[in-house]
Motif scaffolding. Structure first.
Motif, PDB file in Angstrom:
ATOM      1  N   ILE A 110      -4.538  -6.270 -20.834  1.00  0.00           N
ATOM      2  CA  ILE A 110      -4.310  -7.257 -20.121  1.00  0.00           C
ATOM      3  C   ILE A 110      -4.676  -7.750 -18.980  1.00  0.00           C
ATOM      4  O   ILE A 110      -5.752  -7.959 -19.188  1.00  0.00           O
ATOM      5  CB  ILE A 110      -2.647  -5.608 -19.173  1.00  0.00           C
ATOM      6  N   TYR A 111      -3.978  -8.991 -18.330  1.00  0.00           N
ATOM      7  CA  TYR A 111      -4.519  -9.367 -18.202  1.00  0.00           C
ATOM      8  C   TYR A 111      -4.770  -9.491 -16.713  1.00  0.00           C
ATOM      9  O   TYR A 111      -4.357  -8.270 -16.074  1.00  0.00           O
ATOM     10  CB  TYR A 111      -4.028 -10.992 -17.729  1.00  0.00           C
ATOM     11  N   TYR A 112      -6.298  -9.729 -15.843  1.00  0.00           N
ATOM     12  CA  TYR A 112      -6.578  -9.603 -14.291  1.00  0.00           C
ATOM     13  C   TYR A 112      -4.957  -9.362 -13.200  1.00  0.00           C
ATOM     14  O   TYR A 112      -5.320  -8.780 -12.413  1.00  0.00           O
ATOM     15  CB  TYR A 112      -7.765 -10.550 -13.937  1.00  0.00           C
ATOM     16  N   GLN A 113      -4.656 -10.208 -13.450  1.00  0.00           N
ATOM     17  CA  GLN A 113      -3.293  -9.995 -12.684  1.00  0.00           C
ATOM     18  C   GLN A 113      -2.638  -9.612 -11.983  1.00  0.00           C
ATOM     19  O   GLN A 113      -2.218  -8.641 -11.373  1.00  0.00           O
ATOM     20  CB  GLN A 113      -2.345 -11.620 -12.509  1.00  0.00           C
ATOM     21  N   GLU A 114      -2.063  -8.281 -13.521  1.00  0.00           N
ATOM     22  CA  GLU A 114      -1.657  -7.452 -13.647  1.00  0.00           C
ATOM     23  C   GLU A 114      -2.203  -6.915 -13.641  1.00  0.00           C
ATOM     24  O   GLU A 114      -2.514  -5.408 -12.720  1.00  0.00           O
ATOM     25  CB  GLU A 114      -0.869  -6.561 -15.048  1.00  0.00           C
ATOM     26  N   ALA A 115      -4.014  -6.044 -13.895  1.00  0.00           N
ATOM     27  CA  ALA A 115      -4.425  -4.955 -13.781  1.00  0.00           C
ATOM     28  C   ALA A 115      -5.268  -4.865 -12.496  1.00  0.00           C
ATOM     29  O   ALA A 115      -5.070  -3.856 -11.593  1.00  0.00           O
ATOM     30  CB  ALA A 115      -5.799  -5.688 -14.821  1.00  0.00           C
ATOM     31  N   LEU A 136      -4.629  -1.492 -10.024  1.00  0.00           N
ATOM     32  CA  LEU A 136      -5.698  -0.513  -9.624  1.00  0.00           C
ATOM     33  C   LEU A 136      -5.002  -0.132  -7.983  1.00  0.00           C
ATOM     34  O   LEU A 136      -5.773   0.696  -7.314  1.00  0.00           O
ATOM     35  CB  LEU A 136      -6.776  -1.443  -9.815  1.00  0.00           C
ATOM     36  N   ALA A 137      -4.837  -1.181  -7.832  1.00  0.00           N
ATOM     37  CA  ALA A 137      -4.307  -1.006  -6.411  1.00  0.00           C
ATOM     38  C   ALA A 137      -3.565  -0.052  -6.329  1.00  0.00           C
ATOM     39  O   ALA A 137      -3.484   1.276  -5.116  1.00  0.00           O
ATOM     40  CB  ALA A 137      -4.066  -2.625  -5.824  1.00  0.00           C
ATOM     41  N   GLN A 138      -2.651  -0.286  -7.223  1.00  0.00           N
ATOM     42  CA  GLN A 138      -0.962   0.940  -6.615  1.00  0.00           C
ATOM     43  C   GLN A 138      -1.825   2.690  -7.113  1.00  0.00           C
ATOM     44  O   GLN A 138      -1.560   4.285  -6.774  1.00  0.00           O
ATOM     45  CB  GLN A 138      -0.109   1.110  -7.454  1.00  0.00           C
ATOM     46  N   ALA A 139      -2.052   2.965  -8.417  1.00  0.00           N
ATOM     47  CA  ALA A 139      -3.203   3.689  -8.833  1.00  0.00           C
ATOM     48  C   ALA A 139      -4.239   4.413  -7.695  1.00  0.00           C
ATOM     49  O   ALA A 139      -4.680   5.266  -7.410  1.00  0.00           O
ATOM     50  CB  ALA A 139      -4.178   3.396 -10.080  1.00  0.00           C
ATOM     51  N   ASN A 140      -4.465   3.332  -7.064  1.00  0.00           N
ATOM     52  CA  ASN A 140      -5.892   4.226  -6.053  1.00  0.00           C
ATOM     53  C   ASN A 140      -4.969   4.455  -4.323  1.00  0.00           C
ATOM     54  O   ASN A 140      -5.002   5.701  -3.788  1.00  0.00           O
ATOM     55  CB  ASN A 140      -6.066   3.187  -4.922  1.00  0.00           C
ATOM     56  N   ASP A 166      -7.495 -14.218  -5.949  1.00  0.00           N
ATOM     57  CA  ASP A 166      -7.500 -14.196  -4.087  1.00  0.00           C
ATOM     58  C   ASP A 166      -6.907 -12.676  -3.362  1.00  0.00           C
ATOM     59  O   ASP A 166      -5.905 -12.393  -3.739  1.00  0.00           O
ATOM     60  CB  ASP A 166      -6.897 -15.017  -3.529  1.00  0.00           C
ATOM     61  N   GLY A 167      -7.528 -12.663  -2.303  1.00  0.00           N
ATOM     62  CA  GLY A 167      -7.028 -11.380  -1.154  1.00  0.00           C
ATOM     63  C   GLY A 167      -7.854  -9.926  -2.694  1.00  0.00           C
ATOM     64  O   GLY A 167      -7.508  -8.546  -1.628  1.00  0.00           O
ATOM     65  N   PHE A 168      -7.974 -10.038  -3.334  1.00  0.00           N
ATOM     66  CA  PHE A 168      -8.747  -8.703  -4.293  1.00  0.00           C
ATOM     67  C   PHE A 168      -9.016  -8.284  -3.888  1.00  0.00           C
ATOM     68  O   PHE A 168     -10.808  -8.569  -3.180  1.00  0.00           O
ATOM     69  CB  PHE A 168      -8.603  -8.704  -5.960  1.00  0.00           C
TER      70      PHE A 168
END
Length: 351
Positions: free
Chosen positions: A196-201, A205-209, A230-232
């Protein structure tokens, strides 16, 4: 050029535009192509197929003779039908869908195709024994994501990998991934493949964490751009691996010169999309010189000459060594796998 200069995928379009402009400026300073200066113009398609066709028509009216584009797969497939009808040569730096190229004899690509990314990813995971239980989270409404997933699943089966969960989302539901994450976790996935593209990724990653799910993560070239979002929090991507033809950290002279020149011109570090576009323009130059193009040739005659020349050249570029093309428009080159460590991309292993 045609690409998303605005909208959700603008990071890709801007990178391609900047990489191409840098190459054109260099080429013109060094005498142009066959002694003639190159004019380059990009139109915005917002990663939308209908807008891409409109952009193509605008560029035709401007006098375009060769198309370097489009940036995204859906747009590329739509525009390829137009260039085929008009018998105009087209080469895409980053459109990965198979049908964008293989359905049209006038269209070539520099990047990996979706099937190759899926196949190479499964091969790499198996060869390096990264995991045996794999989950996949993919966008079933996206040509790019679907194509990679399909071929990944087929190759994973051949390699003896167990795909324990294959969870889809769509363009209408790409902010809450709690269900997909929980299913992957419950299935005991040791690695999650993200075509997938990085926006959804970044959201996954944040939700899995937050859910306490910490598998290995493996993606494809659409992951490039994640660390610049931004903000990642880059710590969420620690040890994430993905296939890419380029990393700005590579130590070869060509890459370091490109990175230095790009940073000076655009005040930012180039990503894989910028490198693909830069190399793509130089491939056009090499093919045009092989074909002895002149500006007074018809678009159709240019296309015929370039199609032949593309199957005869072999190029060494940043995004691949000894790259050749077959008549179906597909390149032959080796991928590189990078890993995120300490907030930067590092080459993990060259295939």
């Amino acid at each position: 050029g045609i690409g998303p200069m605005t909208g959700d995928a603008a990071a890709y379009g801007e990178a391609v535009d900047n990489g191409a402009k840098l190459a054109v400026e260099e080429i013109n300073k060094n005498g142009g192509i066959n002694g003639k200066q190159v004019e380059f113009k990009t139109e915005d398609d917002q990663a939308d197929a209908e807008k891409a066709v409109n952009a193509y028509n605008t560029l035709k009216d401007w006098g375009m003779q060769i198309l370097m584009g489009t940036v995204t797969s859906g747009s590329c497939t739509a525009v390829a039908s137009e260039t085929d009808s008009d018998h105009m040569f087209q080469i895409t730096p980053s459109g990965t869908a198979v049908e964008s190229v293989q359905d049209h004899d006038n269209v070539f690509r520099l990047c990996f195709s979706d099937p190759e990314q899926g196949t190479k990813s499964a091969e790499y995971i198996a060869k390096n024994k990264l995991a045996t239980k794999i989950a996949v989270i993919y966008n079933s409404s996206d040509v790019y994501s679907n194509g990679i997933y399909t071929n990944f699943a087929a190759e994973a089966k051949k390699e003896g990998l167990d795909v324990v969960a294959a969870e889809a989302f769509t363009a209408d539901n790409k902010t809450d991934f709690s269900v997909q994450i929980q299913k992957a976790k419950d299935a005991g996935a040791e690695l999650v493949f993200l075509p997938i593209y990085y926006q959804e990724a970044s959201l996954i990653l944040a939700q899995a964490n937050k859910a306490g799910f910490t598998p290995k993560w493996f993606g494809c070239d659409g992951m490039d751009g994640l660390l610049a979002l931004d903000g990642f929090d880059a710590a969420l991507a620690e040890n994430l691996m993905f296939l890419t033809p380029f990393t700005a950290d590579a130590e070869d002279e060509a890459t370091q010169k490109f990175v230095s020149d790009f940073e000076a011109a655009f005040k930012g570090t180039p990503n894989q999309f910028a490198a693909d576009a830069y190399d793509c323009v130089y491939v056009i130059k090499e093919a045009a010189e092989k074909a002895e193009l002149t500006p007074d040739m018809s678009v159709s005659d240019m296309s015929d000459a370039l199609k032949k020349a593309m199957t005869e050249i072999k190029v060494d570029r940043m995004t691949g060594k000894s790259i050749t093309w077959s008549e179906d428009g597909e390149p032959t080159k080796d991928p590189t796998v990078v890993i995120v460590q300490g907030g930067v991309y590092k080459i993990l292993h060259a295939e």
